[in-house]
Design an enzyme around this catalytic site. Structure first.
Site, PDB file in Angstrom:
ATOM      1  N   CYS A 115      -5.915  55.575 -23.293  1.00  0.00           N
ATOM      2  CA  CYS A 115      -5.052  55.329 -22.154  1.00  0.00           C
ATOM      3  C   CYS A 115      -5.574  56.077 -20.919  1.00  0.00           C
ATOM      4  O   CYS A 115      -6.757  56.003 -20.598  1.00  0.00           O
ATOM      5  CB  CYS A 115      -3.628  55.743 -22.551  1.00  0.00           C
ATOM      6  SG  CYS A 115      -2.274  55.177 -21.542  1.00  0.00           S
ATOM      7  N   THR A 116      -4.724  56.830 -20.249  1.00  0.00           N
ATOM      8  CA  THR A 116      -5.136  57.521 -19.023  1.00  0.00           C
ATOM      9  C   THR A 116      -5.908  58.808 -19.276  1.00  0.00           C
ATOM     10  O   THR A 116      -6.261  59.513 -18.329  1.00  0.00           O
ATOM     11  CB  THR A 116      -3.916  57.803 -18.124  1.00  0.00           C
ATOM     12  OG1 THR A 116      -2.908  58.447 -18.899  1.00  0.00           O
ATOM     13  CG2 THR A 116      -3.352  56.511 -17.548  1.00  0.00           C
TER      14      THR A 116
END
Length: 199
Positions: A110-111
């Site tokens: 993800c981030t």
């Protein structure tokens, strides 16, 4: 790797990490660790070794602090809103670069990719992140070759994955890469990961 052939996986946890980013890969890799002849070791760690509160309120007590971690073969760096202060923390980015120099396989969910981008790890390389974070990724490093379609991108010593549940796919890919496709299929069966969403 200074610990010989023993495979160690370190999963980094921090305040406001996204729960499934941490627990998805942990489930896959820990199931693998319990069933594989390679007997990999999977540990969680936070900067100071103290507990963290994840993005939706789940509290986790890690095994180790970053200072206690020692050499790992694989680093898993989850995403979540807690990545935003970390990607602006120059001391933390220096630690990421230090890990990069000694860790054969740097992975993100993800981030988490935003922190790798801020540390300079993704310059000129293909990478992915959460679907709504590609603008942030491009702002941090315009040279990154963003892949908006892939569930994960394996670029050799760096593997990035898309949002949240994509970390499970990436972790299964790591099992296939580090042991075999057969081992990864056995883990997938074992955790009954066969997504057919009802909506």
């Amino acid at each position: 790797m200074s610990t010989g052939h023993h495979l160690r996986v370190g999963i980094f946890v921090f305040d406001d990490a996204e729960e499934l980013d941490v627990v998805g890969p942990y489930e896959v890799l820990s199931y693998w660790a319990r069933t594989s002849d390679l007997r990999p070791e999977v540990v969680t760690f936070s900067v100071d070794g103290f507990g963290v509160r994840c993005a939706k309120g789940l509290r986790l007590v890690p095994d180790l602090s970053a200072a206690e971690l020692g050499p790992v073969h694989v680093l898993v760096y989850p995403g979540g809103s807690g990545t935003r202060p970390l990607l602006r923390d120059s001391e933390h980015l220096e630690w990421v670069r230090t890990m990069r120099a000694s860790t054969p396989l740097m992975t993100s969910v993800c981030t988490g990719a935003l922190v790798y981008a801020a540390a300079g790890l993704l310059s000129g390389r293909p990478a992915t992140t959460y679907w709504s974070a590609f603008d942030e990724l491009a702002t941090l490093d315009p040279s990154i070759l963003a892949d908006t379609e892939a569930r994960f991108v394996d670029d050799g010593d760096v593997v990035t994955s898309a949002g949240v549940s994509a970390g499970i796919d990436m972790a299964l890919h790591l099992v296939a890469r580090l042991e075999s496709v057969e081992a990864a299929k056995a883990v997938r069966r074992g955790i009954q990961y066969d997504p057919e969403p009802p909506v």
